[in-house]
Design an enzyme around this catalytic site. Structure first.
Site, PDB file in Angstrom:
ATOM      1  N   ILE A  70       0.834  -1.197   0.000  1.00  0.00           N
ATOM      2  CA  ILE A  70       0.000   0.000   0.000  1.00  0.00           C
ATOM      3  C   ILE A  70       0.872   1.252   0.000  1.00  0.00           C
ATOM      4  O   ILE A  70       1.545   1.571   0.992  1.00  0.00           O
ATOM      5  CB  ILE A  70      -0.950   0.010   1.216  1.00  0.00           C
ATOM      6  CG1 ILE A  70      -1.785  -1.283   1.242  1.00  0.00           C
ATOM      7  CG2 ILE A  70      -1.839   1.242   1.175  1.00  0.00           C
ATOM      8  CD1 ILE A  70      -2.581  -1.550  -0.014  1.00  0.00           C
ATOM      9  N   GLU A  98      -4.788   5.556 -13.181  1.00  0.00           N
ATOM     10  CA  GLU A  98      -3.440   5.188 -12.797  1.00  0.00           C
ATOM     11  C   GLU A  98      -2.626   4.704 -13.986  1.00  0.00           C
ATOM     12  O   GLU A  98      -1.466   5.086 -14.173  1.00  0.00           O
ATOM     13  CB  GLU A  98      -3.502   4.108 -11.716  1.00  0.00           C
ATOM     14  CG  GLU A  98      -2.185   3.829 -11.026  1.00  0.00           C
ATOM     15  CD  GLU A  98      -2.334   2.819  -9.906  1.00  0.00           C
ATOM     16  OE1 GLU A  98      -1.458   2.808  -9.034  1.00  0.00           O
ATOM     17  OE2 GLU A  98      -3.319   2.047  -9.903  1.00  0.00           O
ATOM     18  N   GLN A 151      29.246   2.183 -33.315  1.00  0.00           N
ATOM     19  CA  GLN A 151      27.894   1.981 -33.845  1.00  0.00           C
ATOM     20  C   GLN A 151      26.966   1.277 -32.854  1.00  0.00           C
ATOM     21  O   GLN A 151      25.762   1.554 -32.830  1.00  0.00           O
ATOM     22  CB  GLN A 151      27.951   1.205 -35.162  1.00  0.00           C
ATOM     23  CG  GLN A 151      28.466   2.045 -36.330  1.00  0.00           C
ATOM     24  CD  GLN A 151      28.365   1.317 -37.651  1.00  0.00           C
ATOM     25  OE1 GLN A 151      28.408   0.092 -37.710  1.00  0.00           O
ATOM     26  NE2 GLN A 151      28.235   2.074 -38.724  1.00  0.00           N
ATOM     27  N   GLN A 158      23.663  -0.460 -19.222  1.00  0.00           N
ATOM     28  CA  GLN A 158      24.618  -1.192 -20.058  1.00  0.00           C
ATOM     29  C   GLN A 158      25.586  -0.238 -20.750  1.00  0.00           C
ATOM     30  O   GLN A 158      26.787  -0.510 -20.845  1.00  0.00           O
ATOM     31  CB  GLN A 158      23.859  -2.021 -21.099  1.00  0.00           C
ATOM     32  CG  GLN A 158      24.702  -3.051 -21.827  1.00  0.00           C
ATOM     33  CD  GLN A 158      25.123  -4.204 -20.935  1.00  0.00           C
ATOM     34  OE1 GLN A 158      24.489  -4.466 -19.917  1.00  0.00           O
ATOM     35  NE2 GLN A 158      26.206  -4.878 -21.286  1.00  0.00           N
ATOM     36  N   ALA A 195      -0.227  -1.155 -10.506  1.00  0.00           N
ATOM     37  CA  ALA A 195      -1.395  -0.774 -11.318  1.00  0.00           C
ATOM     38  C   ALA A 195      -1.727  -1.863 -12.325  1.00  0.00           C
ATOM     39  O   ALA A 195      -2.343  -1.602 -13.364  1.00  0.00           O
ATOM     40  CB  ALA A 195      -1.172   0.557 -12.026  1.00  0.00           C
ATOM     41  N   THR A 211       0.067  -5.829 -13.611  1.00  0.00           N
ATOM     42  CA  THR A 211       1.280  -6.287 -14.290  1.00  0.00           C
ATOM     43  C   THR A 211       1.126  -6.210 -15.805  1.00  0.00           C
ATOM     44  O   THR A 211       0.018  -6.060 -16.337  1.00  0.00           O
ATOM     45  CB  THR A 211       1.575  -7.745 -13.911  1.00  0.00           C
ATOM     46  OG1 THR A 211       0.475  -8.566 -14.361  1.00  0.00           O
ATOM     47  CG2 THR A 211       1.750  -7.906 -12.408  1.00  0.00           C
TER      48      THR A 211
END
Length: 405
Positions: free
Chosen positions: A178, A266, A303, A361, A388, A390
């Protein structure tokens, strides 16, 4: 809408300046949990007059409602930060999420979910008593629906109960994950009316509870992977007595429908949160690619690094367009469907998480260190794919809508 207006950019720059002065210097304290976010958020509201805008909008809508006009169902949007100005509502979200996405979670739950539910489903007296102090950030709100054993099956698996006892209700059960739970002054609490039926068939009721009520326990903040600037906790109710004046929308589908409407709010808002994370990760990555050198040249000349940056920019453009579309819908007085909101959240959440991971990365070993902020943003962005609803739940809602046509 294809770009921010000059007025929007002025708002953005003012909010950005406030964040640089007030939030960034406190980021370590927010991340450690030493500093709860609420005084900072109140400062934001006071600095930009959002509290007064919310108060003025609230009183205007309530007066209209009492005169017999519509002021209930659509009230929540206009009563939030910005008083109906869509850009003023979105820009602080985007800018805050570049630094501390948890601040937006803490603010959004109190305003959009807790206050939003009361504004949609409450009586005028309930709105004045509980919603107004939440809308002006005077008090902290929580929205309690999730339980340890229900998760994505929020309604069917709900175990918290309300039992009638004379003119009151006796509430029992627990809630977890919560947002604002440890510090909430006002809690919108979902449970099932226990009259002996099978638990999955019981009516959903919604109550407004106050901190300190006998039998109500609010846990300390839970430790979690990210969103450290947004305190998350558990609630435990043991024979909490609530009068009928605390019951919202006693119609048979009121509780479930109000929750669905809040999921739309949400989920659509996650796109703005994701945009902030993406923009900040891209900015930090471009700066790093220009200055970090390996083998005698800047890494931005390689690149593979350019590919990462290009994909980040594509994600930024796509999510920004989702945000612009949502702003235009608000201006047109249209609310996204649950499927539309789910689609926005699914794409934006995945894009933010992927961009943040690629930023880590790109930074290499430095990206894994908390000194370089992409580490925090990567942890925070992952939460967008979970709360909110998955990713998997978003797919379900989108597909069901397509197949029902």
């Amino acid at each position: 809408m294809i770009e921010w207006s000059e007025e929007d950019l002025m708002i953005r720059d003012a909010v950005r300046g406030w964040i640089d002065a007030e939030v960034r210097p406190n980021l370590d304290a927010l991340e450690s949990g030493e500093l709860p976010p609420y005084d900072l958020l109140r400062g934001l509201y006071k600095t930009f007059g959002m509290d007064e805008m919310a108060r003025s909008s609230f009183h205007a809508r309530l007066a209209k409602e009492r005169e017999g006009g519509s002021g209930g169902e659509g009230a929540a949007e206009g009563d939030r930060a910005g008083g109906g100005n869509a850009a003023m509502s979105m820009l602080p979200v985007i800018e805050l999420c570049k630094v501390a996405p948890g601040l937006v979670s803490a603010m959004g739950v109190g305003l959009g979910l807790a206050a939003g539910t009361i504004m949609k489903r409450g009586t005028p007296e309930q709105k004045e008593r509980w919603a107004l102090p939440l809308l002006t950030m005077e008090k902290v709100g929580a929205w309690a629906i999730t339980e340890a054993n229900s998760g994505s099956d929020a309604f069917g698996g709900m175990q918290a109960t309300a039992r009638r006892d004379g003119d009151e209700y006796v509430l029992n059960g627990s809630k977890t994950f919560i947002t604002n739970g440890p510090f909430a002054d006002t809690i919108v609490f979902y449970c099932k009316l226990d009259q002996g039926e099978d638990p999955r068939d019981r009516e959903i009721l919604t109550f407004v509870l106050d901190r300190g009520m006998p039998g109500l326990e609010q846990s300390r903040p839970l430790r979690k992977m990210g969103l450290h600037s947004s305190p998350t906790g558990e609630l435990f109710l043991n024979d909490v007595r609530a009068g009928a004046d605390r019951l919202l929308s006693s119609g048979s589908q009121g509780g479930k429908e109000s929750a669905r409407q809040n999921f739309v709010t949400e989920r659509a808002g996650v796109a703005a949160m994701a945009l902030g994370v993406i923009e900040e990760c891209l900015k930090l990555s471009v700066e790093y690619a220009k200055t970090r050198e390996l083998w005698g040249q800047r890494i931005g000349d390689f690149q593979l690094i350019q590919l990462k940056l290009a994909k980040m920019e594509v994600a930024r453009l796509n999510v920004q367009n989702l945000v612009f579309r949502h702003i235009e819908m608000q201006r047109a007085g249209r609310t996204p469907t649950l499927a539309e909101a789910s689609a926005m959240k699914l794409y934006a959440a995945q894009a933010a998480s992927e961009v943040a991971q690629e930023a880590v990365q790109l930074f290499g070993g430095n990206g894994y260190m908390s000194e370089y902020r992409v580490e925090q943003l990567a942890r925070d962005a992952k939460s967008f794919q979970i709360y909110a609803g998955t990713d998997e739940i978003q797919v379900t809602h989108i597909a069901r809508d397509l197949l029902s046509r």
